[in-house]
Design a protein around this motif. Structure first.
Motif, PDB file in Angstrom:
ATOM      1  N   ILE A  26      35.062  57.611  62.636  1.00 45.39           N
ATOM      2  CA  ILE A  26      36.400  57.061  62.449  1.00 45.39           C
ATOM      3  C   ILE A  26      37.327  57.770  63.430  1.00 45.39           C
ATOM      4  O   ILE A  26      37.378  58.988  63.471  1.00 45.39           O
ATOM      5  CB  ILE A  26      36.913  57.268  61.003  1.00 45.39           C
ATOM      6  CG1 ILE A  26      36.000  56.542  60.006  1.00 45.39           C
ATOM      7  CG2 ILE A  26      38.352  56.779  60.878  1.00 45.39           C
ATOM      8  CD1 ILE A  26      36.361  56.797  58.564  1.00 45.39           C
ATOM      9  N   ARG A  27      38.015  56.982  64.246  1.00 50.03           N
ATOM     10  CA  ARG A  27      38.976  57.514  65.214  1.00 50.03           C
ATOM     11  C   ARG A  27      40.326  56.871  64.929  1.00 50.03           C
ATOM     12  O   ARG A  27      40.399  55.690  64.636  1.00 50.03           O
ATOM     13  CB  ARG A  27      38.545  57.175  66.647  1.00 50.03           C
ATOM     14  CG  ARG A  27      37.229  57.792  67.055  1.00 50.03           C
ATOM     15  CD  ARG A  27      36.716  57.245  68.388  1.00 50.03           C
ATOM     16  NE  ARG A  27      36.557  55.811  68.446  1.00 50.03           N
ATOM     17  CZ  ARG A  27      35.546  55.124  67.889  1.00 50.03           C
ATOM     18  NH1 ARG A  27      34.616  55.745  67.202  1.00 50.03           N
ATOM     19  NH2 ARG A  27      35.475  53.816  68.006  1.00 50.03           N
ATOM     20  N   SER A  28      41.383  57.663  65.018  1.00 49.88           N
ATOM     21  CA  SER A  28      42.705  57.080  64.798  1.00 49.88           C
ATOM     22  C   SER A  28      43.713  57.675  65.769  1.00 49.88           C
ATOM     23  O   SER A  28      43.544  58.790  66.252  1.00 49.88           O
ATOM     24  CB  SER A  28      43.162  57.285  63.354  1.00 49.88           C
ATOM     25  OG  SER A  28      43.328  58.642  63.070  1.00 49.88           O
ATOM     26  N   GLN A  29      44.752  56.894  66.002  1.00 48.90           N
ATOM     27  CA  GLN A  29      45.785  57.293  66.949  1.00 48.90           C
ATOM     28  C   GLN A  29      47.119  56.723  66.461  1.00 48.90           C
ATOM     29  O   GLN A  29      47.188  55.574  66.028  1.00 48.90           O
ATOM     30  CB  GLN A  29      45.422  56.724  68.311  1.00 48.90           C
ATOM     31  CG  GLN A  29      46.450  56.847  69.375  1.00 48.90           C
ATOM     32  CD  GLN A  29      45.951  56.202  70.669  1.00 48.90           C
ATOM     33  OE1 GLN A  29      44.765  56.208  70.959  1.00 48.90           O
ATOM     34  NE2 GLN A  29      46.860  55.650  71.436  1.00 48.90           N
ATOM     35  N   ILE A  30      48.152  57.535  66.531  1.00 45.43           N
ATOM     36  CA  ILE A  30      49.486  57.112  66.113  1.00 45.43           C
ATOM     37  C   ILE A  30      50.376  57.035  67.350  1.00 45.43           C
ATOM     38  O   ILE A  30      50.346  57.917  68.208  1.00 45.43           O
ATOM     39  CB  ILE A  30      50.071  58.100  65.083  1.00 45.43           C
ATOM     40  CG1 ILE A  30      49.343  57.959  63.752  1.00 45.43           C
ATOM     41  CG2 ILE A  30      51.571  57.880  64.905  1.00 45.43           C
ATOM     42  CD1 ILE A  30      49.793  58.943  62.688  1.00 45.43           C
ATOM     43  N   ASP A  31      51.177  55.967  67.424  1.00 49.23           N
ATOM     44  CA  ASP A  31      52.093  55.784  68.545  1.00 49.23           C
ATOM     45  C   ASP A  31      53.439  55.335  67.992  1.00 49.23           C
ATOM     46  O   ASP A  31      53.501  54.422  67.162  1.00 49.23           O
ATOM     47  CB  ASP A  31      51.540  54.734  69.512  1.00 49.23           C
ATOM     48  CG  ASP A  31      52.432  54.546  70.717  1.00 49.23           C
ATOM     49  OD1 ASP A  31      52.915  55.554  71.267  1.00 49.23           O
ATOM     50  OD2 ASP A  31      52.663  53.378  71.101  1.00 49.23           O
TER      51      ASP A  31
ATOM     52  N   ALA B  17      62.120  58.204  63.455  1.00 50.08           N
ATOM     53  CA  ALA B  17      60.819  58.575  64.045  1.00 50.08           C
ATOM     54  C   ALA B  17      60.024  59.461  63.093  1.00 50.08           C
ATOM     55  O   ALA B  17      58.807  59.308  62.952  1.00 50.08           O
ATOM     56  CB  ALA B  17      61.018  59.279  65.379  1.00 50.08           C
ATOM     57  N   GLU B  18      60.709  60.383  62.429  1.00 53.88           N
ATOM     58  CA  GLU B  18      60.027  61.261  61.470  1.00 53.88           C
ATOM     59  C   GLU B  18      59.476  60.455  60.298  1.00 53.88           C
ATOM     60  O   GLU B  18      58.330  60.638  59.882  1.00 53.88           O
ATOM     61  CB  GLU B  18      60.985  62.334  60.959  1.00 53.88           C
ATOM     62  CG  GLU B  18      61.375  63.354  62.002  1.00 53.88           C
ATOM     63  CD  GLU B  18      62.434  64.304  61.480  1.00 53.88           C
ATOM     64  OE1 GLU B  18      62.521  64.517  60.247  1.00 53.88           O
ATOM     65  OE2 GLU B  18      63.195  64.850  62.311  1.00 53.88           O
ATOM     66  N   ARG B  19      60.311  59.565  59.760  1.00 52.40           N
ATOM     67  CA  ARG B  19      59.861  58.737  58.635  1.00 52.40           C
ATOM     68  C   ARG B  19      58.729  57.812  59.065  1.00 52.40           C
ATOM     69  O   ARG B  19      57.793  57.569  58.297  1.00 52.40           O
ATOM     70  CB  ARG B  19      61.029  57.934  58.059  1.00 52.40           C
ATOM     71  CG  ARG B  19      62.008  58.788  57.272  1.00 52.40           C
ATOM     72  CD  ARG B  19      62.943  57.982  56.396  1.00 52.40           C
ATOM     73  NE  ARG B  19      63.404  56.711  56.942  1.00 52.40           N
ATOM     74  CZ  ARG B  19      64.444  56.559  57.762  1.00 52.40           C
ATOM     75  NH1 ARG B  19      65.138  57.620  58.146  1.00 52.40           N
ATOM     76  NH2 ARG B  19      64.797  55.376  58.194  1.00 52.40           N
TER      77      ARG B  19
ATOM     78  N   LEU C 248      53.038  56.429  58.694  1.00 55.96           N
ATOM     79  CA  LEU C 248      51.744  56.096  59.300  1.00 55.96           C
ATOM     80  C   LEU C 248      50.651  57.063  58.873  1.00 55.96           C
ATOM     81  O   LEU C 248      49.500  56.665  58.689  1.00 55.96           O
ATOM     82  CB  LEU C 248      51.849  56.072  60.833  1.00 55.96           C
ATOM     83  CG  LEU C 248      52.498  54.835  61.431  1.00 55.96           C
ATOM     84  CD1 LEU C 248      52.466  54.909  62.951  1.00 55.96           C
ATOM     85  CD2 LEU C 248      51.834  53.559  60.959  1.00 55.96           C
ATOM     86  N   GLU C 249      50.989  58.336  58.716  1.00 55.57           N
ATOM     87  CA  GLU C 249      49.993  59.299  58.229  1.00 55.57           C
ATOM     88  C   GLU C 249      49.543  58.938  56.814  1.00 55.57           C
ATOM     89  O   GLU C 249      48.360  59.008  56.490  1.00 55.57           O
ATOM     90  CB  GLU C 249      50.556  60.722  58.271  1.00 55.57           C
ATOM     91  CG  GLU C 249      50.665  61.265  59.680  1.00 55.57           C
ATOM     92  CD  GLU C 249      51.366  62.608  59.756  1.00 55.57           C
ATOM     93  OE1 GLU C 249      52.057  63.006  58.778  1.00 55.57           O
ATOM     94  OE2 GLU C 249      51.246  63.278  60.797  1.00 55.57           O
TER      95      GLU C 249
ATOM     96  N   MET D  34      59.512  51.603  66.282  1.00 56.13           N
ATOM     97  CA  MET D  34      58.309  50.812  66.015  1.00 56.13           C
ATOM     98  C   MET D  34      57.132  51.773  66.062  1.00 56.13           C
ATOM     99  O   MET D  34      56.934  52.483  67.055  1.00 56.13           O
ATOM    100  CB  MET D  34      58.119  49.713  67.067  1.00 56.13           C
ATOM    101  CG  MET D  34      59.238  48.696  67.096  1.00 56.13           C
ATOM    102  SD  MET D  34      59.416  47.802  65.552  1.00 56.13           S
ATOM    103  CE  MET D  34      57.846  47.035  65.415  1.00 56.13           C
ATOM    104  N   ALA D  35      56.371  51.792  64.993  1.00 60.54           N
ATOM    105  CA  ALA D  35      55.261  52.738  64.910  1.00 60.54           C
ATOM    106  C   ALA D  35      53.973  51.972  64.640  1.00 60.54           C
ATOM    107  O   ALA D  35      53.954  51.006  63.873  1.00 60.54           O
ATOM    108  CB  ALA D  35      55.528  53.753  63.808  1.00 60.54           C
ATOM    109  N   GLN D  36      52.928  52.433  65.289  1.00 57.27           N
ATOM    110  CA  GLN D  36      51.638  51.757  65.145  1.00 57.27           C
ATOM    111  C   GLN D  36      50.520  52.770  64.971  1.00 57.27           C
ATOM    112  O   GLN D  36      50.454  53.766  65.678  1.00 57.27           O
ATOM    113  CB  GLN D  36      51.364  50.881  66.368  1.00 57.27           C
ATOM    114  CG  GLN D  36      50.026  50.180  66.324  1.00 57.27           C
ATOM    115  CD  GLN D  36      49.907  49.119  67.394  1.00 57.27           C
ATOM    116  OE1 GLN D  36      50.505  48.077  67.290  1.00 57.27           O
ATOM    117  NE2 GLN D  36      49.133  49.403  68.429  1.00 57.27           N
TER     118      GLN D  36
END
Length: 179
Positions: A116-121, A82-84, A89-90, A130-132
């Motif tokens: 510009i808007r962004s969101q990490i999940d 999860a950290e990686r 993603l950042e 799974m990261a998006q």
């Protein structure tokens, strides 16, 4: 210019400029699998036109370009996936912003990057993380008559004119030749 052309320009700007390398897809089915990661998906879900006046098709258009970045990470003995995944993603977010904003082909035809808007999940419900990244880039540009198909008028075959005159007044005699 229109939303489809803008989307293609964003795809070109992202190609080989991020960790996704050439895995930048648009249009495409949105399901992805392990061998696709990291990947970027590009679409234009929103298009807003604000008229600049009557009688001429001129607009300030804002198209929202949605850039979706996807990665997958697994846990190992020394750290958590999860950290990686979040760190990856950042980094991908920064790469996408730089690639789009610094694209000469884009900046020469747009008025501004309005927002510009962004969101990490991150989802750990399976055996991997799974990261998006969901990034919406609002791009403003001008659309004028040259961007729309010409209006094809119907040929004028004739005009019917009726003049209502009060009783007991001379009738007007008007002759209009349309040729």
């Amino acid at each position: 210019m229109n939303a489809a052309q803008l989307r293609n320009m964003v795809v070109t700007a992202l190609m080989d400029k991020t960790d996704a390398q050439s895995r930048v897809y648009s249009p495409r089915d949105w399901s992805t699998r392990s061998e696709d990661y990291p990947c970027i998906l590009v679409q234009t879900p929103f298009d807003h036109k604000k008229s600049l006046g009557r009688n001429v098709p001129q607009f300030h258009t804002i198209t929202t370009v949605r850039v979706t970045g996807r990665i997958e990470e697994f846990d190992n003995e020394t750290d958590y996936g999860a950290e990686r995944a979040e760190l990856a993603l950042e980094a991908l977010r920064e790469q996408i912003e730089r690639a789009v904003i610094n694209s000469y082909e884009l900046t020469r035809v747009v008025q501004q990057y309005a927002e510009i808007r962004s969101q990490i999940d991150i989802d750990a419900s399976g055996e991997s993380h799974m990261a998006q990244l969901l990034m919406d880039i609002d791009i403003e540009y001008y659309q004028g008559p040259e961007d729309f198909y010409p209006i094809e008028p119907h040929p004028l075959d004739g005009i019917d004119v009726t003049i209502a005159m009060p009783e007991h007044t001379p009738e007007p005699h008007i002759s209009i030749n349309l040729e």
